[in-house]
Motif scaffolding. Structure first.
Motif, mmCIF file in Angstrom:
data_model
loop_
_atom_site.group_PDB
_atom_site.id
_atom_site.type_symbol
_atom_site.label_atom_id
_atom_site.label_comp_id
_atom_site.label_asym_id
_atom_site.label_seq_id
_atom_site.Cartn_x
_atom_site.Cartn_y
_atom_site.Cartn_z
ATOM 1 N N VAL A 264 5.189 -35.067 -18.534
ATOM 2 C CA VAL A 264 4.050 -35.473 -19.368
ATOM 3 C C VAL A 264 3.946 -36.996 -19.417
ATOM 4 O O VAL A 264 2.855 -37.566 -19.269
ATOM 5 N N LEU A 265 5.069 -37.660 -19.633
ATOM 6 C CA LEU A 265 5.059 -39.123 -19.715
ATOM 7 C C LEU A 265 4.665 -39.766 -18.383
ATOM 8 O O LEU A 265 3.981 -40.791 -18.358
ATOM 9 N N ALA A 266 5.111 -39.155 -17.273
ATOM 10 C CA ALA A 266 4.766 -39.713 -15.961
ATOM 11 C C ALA A 266 3.276 -39.609 -15.690
ATOM 12 O O ALA A 266 2.665 -40.526 -15.123
ATOM 13 N N ASP A 267 2.643 -38.488 -16.090
ATOM 14 C CA ASP A 267 1.199 -38.355 -15.909
ATOM 15 C C ASP A 267 0.442 -39.337 -16.795
ATOM 16 O O ASP A 267 -0.634 -39.817 -16.443
ATOM 17 N N ARG A 268 1.022 -39.668 -17.949
ATOM 18 C CA ARG A 268 0.330 -40.544 -18.897
ATOM 19 C C ARG A 268 0.537 -42.018 -18.590
ATOM 20 O O ARG A 268 -0.398 -42.818 -18.654
ATOM 21 N N VAL A 273 9.629 -45.126 -12.443
ATOM 22 C CA VAL A 273 10.861 -45.917 -12.378
ATOM 23 C C VAL A 273 11.221 -46.462 -13.758
ATOM 24 O O VAL A 273 12.379 -46.438 -14.170
ATOM 25 N N ARG A 274 10.224 -46.934 -14.490
ATOM 26 C CA ARG A 274 10.487 -47.444 -15.839
ATOM 27 C C ARG A 274 10.976 -46.313 -16.750
ATOM 28 O O ARG A 274 11.899 -46.510 -17.563
ATOM 29 N N LEU A 315 11.125 -36.287 -12.037
ATOM 30 C CA LEU A 315 10.639 -37.560 -11.509
ATOM 31 C C LEU A 315 11.394 -37.952 -10.247
ATOM 32 O O LEU A 315 10.816 -38.518 -9.321
ATOM 33 N N HIS A 316 12.695 -37.666 -10.195
ATOM 34 C CA HIS A 316 13.460 -37.898 -8.967
ATOM 35 C C HIS A 316 12.860 -37.103 -7.809
ATOM 36 O O HIS A 316 12.730 -37.606 -6.688
ATOM 37 N N LEU A 317 12.512 -35.851 -8.081
ATOM 38 C CA LEU A 317 11.967 -34.992 -7.028
ATOM 39 C C LEU A 317 10.625 -35.520 -6.521
ATOM 40 O O LEU A 317 10.433 -35.669 -5.305
ATOM 41 N N THR A 318 9.705 -35.835 -7.431
ATOM 42 C CA THR A 318 8.392 -36.289 -6.973
ATOM 43 C C THR A 318 8.463 -37.679 -6.347
ATOM 44 O O THR A 318 7.725 -37.968 -5.402
ATOM 45 N N LEU A 319 9.329 -38.541 -6.851
ATOM 46 C CA LEU A 319 9.513 -39.845 -6.211
ATOM 47 C C LEU A 319 10.028 -39.685 -4.786
ATOM 48 O O LEU A 319 9.554 -40.342 -3.857
ATOM 49 N N GLY A 320 11.021 -38.807 -4.612
ATOM 50 C CA GLY A 320 11.561 -38.577 -3.281
ATOM 51 C C GLY A 320 10.506 -38.070 -2.322
ATOM 52 O O GLY A 320 10.424 -38.500 -1.162
ATOM 53 N N THR A 379 15.686 -52.590 -8.168
ATOM 54 C CA THR A 379 15.213 -52.783 -6.794
ATOM 55 C C THR A 379 14.173 -51.754 -6.386
ATOM 56 O O THR A 379 13.724 -51.759 -5.243
ATOM 57 N N MET A 380 13.782 -50.853 -7.310
ATOM 58 C CA MET A 380 12.890 -49.755 -6.975
ATOM 59 C C MET A 380 11.510 -49.958 -7.582
ATOM 60 O O MET A 380 11.352 -50.659 -8.583
ATOM 61 N N ALA A 381 10.508 -49.329 -6.982
ATOM 62 C CA ALA A 381 9.141 -49.356 -7.500
ATOM 63 C C ALA A 381 8.510 -47.989 -7.291
ATOM 64 O O ALA A 381 8.832 -47.280 -6.332
#
Length: 395
Positions: A264-268, A273-274, A315-320, A379-381
């Protein structure tokens, strides 16, 4: 004529299946106190059981990911669940330490076969929504949460041989999945869908993905360390196995809440990364609360740790998958497999530390992992945020 199933329906089938599959992954830590008590095994040997359940999974899951990027392997979804369930079923009646390790290794192999194929299909069905992917991951965490509720009463009332009855949920889900497999196979085309903020698929970013892999490994050290030893700690402090099973249930239940909150927070707020960085900071006080709070009050630390530890999970999964848009199966295999299971490889070492010092010292040492993740995160974005900024968006 029956109408084709929609993506929402496919997502639901995959989510329920993920919950059933991960029930068997969660059954491993739920069984450890019973196995240790029945056989008189040491902390190091208990850590070895976690190693057995994760080593083969860690090695083979990237291979399964690589295969799912090249072939239609939807059949791995029911096959993986079957193997995972069979391993847990055979671990209870096993008459030796080696046989128990072998059974748990079969469980790990099943988990390895399942996750890359299922995660790849789920990404396509989710159409780039972080919230939809968090539902998929949430269902797996919920399956882990249910495991102590199912394992503890079954084994407590009927003995370790009753693990054979734990085959039942898998058999039901496998029948459902096989019946719906043609609809699932429809989703088996290469999944390159990215969030709406990204207008075209970027090239694979292997450097960023390697940093993410290190991050997931550090998280998995805490996940498997707690899963292996927190129940033993609470059992010792309260004098009852109920406390240990409650700790595992609470860890998984609050983890499920954290997983959904992350999506939910990632969609918002977009910047995953933050969010991951803030969650890692919160893990440290949670672990220290487990160590210092007496008796049942240690469950408060378990709850804080569970939420904080699992906010980054989906979030790790979707970032990957976003870092490797051309190799979604490989990305899923590493982030859900190799990197996640790597924490189990360190379980015997953590057991040796507990044996040489104490369980509280070993659990406190886990706080080093989220602290070590902070320099990596600098070091990530987030590629979605980066793309939005390029287009002149709000970030």
């Amino acid at each position: 004529m029956r109408q084709p199933r929609g993506r929402a329906s496919d997502s639901s089938v995959l989510a329920v299946g993920h919950g059933v599959n991960d029930l068997y992954q969660g059954a491993v830590p739920a069984l450890l106190p019973f196995l240790a008590a029945a056989h008189g095994w040491t902390y190091v040997m208990v850590g070895g059981l976690t190693l057995a359940a994760t080593a083969l999974s860690a090695i083979t899951q990237p291979l399964f990911g690589w295969l799912t990027d090249r072939h239609h392997l939807a059949w791995l979804v029911p096959a993986g669940t079957t193997l995972a369930a069979l391993g847990i079923a055979l671990s209870g009646p096993a008459t030796s330490y080696a046989a128990t390790c072998a059974a748990l290794a079969v469980c790990g192999l099943g988990v390895a076969a399942y996750h890359p194929a299922a995660a790849r299909l789920a990404r396509t069905a989710a159409a780039g929504s972080h919230r939809a992917m968090s539902w998929f991951v949430f269902s797996g965490t919920l399956g882990v949460a249910v495991a102590p509720l199912l394992v503890a009463p079954t084994v407590a009332m009927a003995g370790l041989s009753a693990t054979l009855w734990l085959l039942a949920p898998a058999l039901v889900m496998v029948v459902v999945t096989v019946r719906l497999l043609p609809a699932t196979r429809r989703l088996s085309a290469p999944a390159t869908t990215l969030p709406a903020t990204v207008s075209s698929p970027p090239a694979d970013d292997w450097a960023a993905f390697r940093r993410l892999t290190a991050l997931v490994v550090l998280r998995s050290l805490v996940t498997y360390g707690l899963g292996t030893f927190v129940a033993l700690l609470l059992n010792a402090r309260t004098g009852t196995v109920v406390a240990g099973q409650a700790a595992l249930l609470l860890l998984a239940a609050t983890g499920a809440l954290g997983t959904m909150a992350g999506g939910v927070l990632a969609d918002r707020h977009r910047d995953r990364v933050r969010l991951i960085r803030n969650a890692n900071v919160c893990v440290v006080p949670g672990l220290l609360m487990i160590v210092v709070l007496p008796g049942w009050s240690g469950l408060l630390g378990v709850a804080v740790t569970g939420v904080s530890l699992y906010v980054p999970f989906s979030l790790h999964l979707t970032l990957g998958q976003d870092y490797l848009p051309g190799r979604v199966g490989t990305a899923s295999g590493v982030t859900l497999g190799l990197a996640v299971s790597a924490g189990g490889l360190a379980a015997p070492a953590l057991g040796a530390l507990a044996q040489a010092t104490s369980l509280p010292v070993a659990i406190a040492a886990l706080a080093l992992s989220p602290l070590a993740s902070l320099p990596v995160l600098r070091t990530m974005a987030d590629p979605a945020v980066r793309a939005t900024a390029t287009r002149g968006g709000p970030f």
